[in-house]
Write an enzyme that holds these catalytic residues in place. Structure first.
Site, PDB file in Angstrom:
ATOM      1  N   ASP A  58     -30.224   8.097 -95.836  1.00  0.00           N
ATOM      2  CA  ASP A  58     -30.843   6.320 -95.931  1.00  0.00           C
ATOM      3  C   ASP A  58     -30.975   6.249 -93.735  1.00  0.00           C
ATOM      4  OD1 ASP A  58     -31.536   7.044 -98.101  1.00  0.00           O
ATOM      5  OD2 ASP A  58     -30.488   5.694 -99.042  1.00  0.00           O
ATOM      6  N   MET A  59     -31.292   5.835 -93.458  1.00  0.00           N
ATOM      7  CA  MET A  59     -31.524   5.391 -92.046  1.00  0.00           C
ATOM      8  C   MET A  59     -30.222   4.860 -91.402  1.00  0.00           C
ATOM      9  SD  MET A  59     -33.746   2.638 -89.837  1.00  0.00           S
ATOM     10  CE  MET A  59     -33.223   1.968 -88.097  1.00  0.00           C
TER      11      MET A  59
END
Length: 214
Positions: A58-59
């Site tokens: 995930d970012m």
């Protein structure tokens, strides 16, 4: 004045594979639109133009990302991920005191389409998802717990949703949790700290670590 872009930290380098320590709040791969082209993958292509994408974080999550350097390595490593032959360990700091020393969270997950990219627990059509957890430390003063999380499956946002499900959202998670847990950290306190797998070309076990920055 533009913020300088620092080259990613290389944790492991071989002819067939590299491992990189991703910074938080950085995309793993490009998104849609010109404003989403700065990402870990594009940053490493300058020095490693043969890089391929086999998985992502995930970012908001920091930690280890693998990039195969050949089509053969990509195919073989992809199979290992699909067959759950890659062991991954994450560090998280969650809201509240987790009472159990260790346990298993098994809750099926599906995309929450009206609120995507958020995910949700769904017993009717969710895909099976399983996470193991172990308490590493309880901070009674700040009412938080430090966990070792081991995902058995690899669903999107799995660790984040599973922690919220048991009533202990990860600090700094702007998608899940409570206003208190969301505002308790200026970043998501989730880090991919360790990964272990059989090398896709050579018959040896590779274990890569990146100590948690929090």
């Amino acid at each position: 004045m533009n913020t300088p872009i620092h080259p990613p930290e290389i944790l492991y380098k071989g002819n067939d594979l590299i491992a990189v320590n991703k910074a938080p709040n950085l995309l793993t791969v490009p998104g849609r639109g010109p404003d989403k082209q700065d990402c870990l993958f594009n940053r490493i292509l300058t020095n490693f133009p043969n890089s391929r994408v086999v998985h992502r974080l995930d970012m908001a999550t920091s930690g280890i990302v693998l990039f195969p350097q050949s089509q053969q390595a990509l195919s073989l490593l992809s199979r290992k991920f699909q067959e759950r032959q890659v062991s991954k360990h994450y560090i998280a700091v969650v809201d509240g005191i987790v009472q159990q020393d260790n346990g298993t969270i098994e809750q099926p997950l599906i995309c929450d389409w009206p609120n995507r990219p958020k995910q949700k627990v769904c017993y009717e059509s969710g895909k099976p998802a399983k996470t193991l957890f172990q308490v590493l430390h309880r901070d009674h003063k700040n009412a938080t717990s430090r966990l070792l999380l081991t995902p058995i499956t690899g669903r999107s946002h799995q660790l984040r949703v599973h922690c919220e499900f048991i009533g202990h959202p990860i600090l700094g998670d702007y998608f899940y949790g409570t206003p208190h847990s969301q505002n308790s950290s200026n970043r998501l306190l989730l880090h991919a700290q360790r990964i272990s797998f059989e090398h896709p070309i050579f018959n040896v076990t590779v274990t890569i670590t990146a100590p948690s920055p929090f």
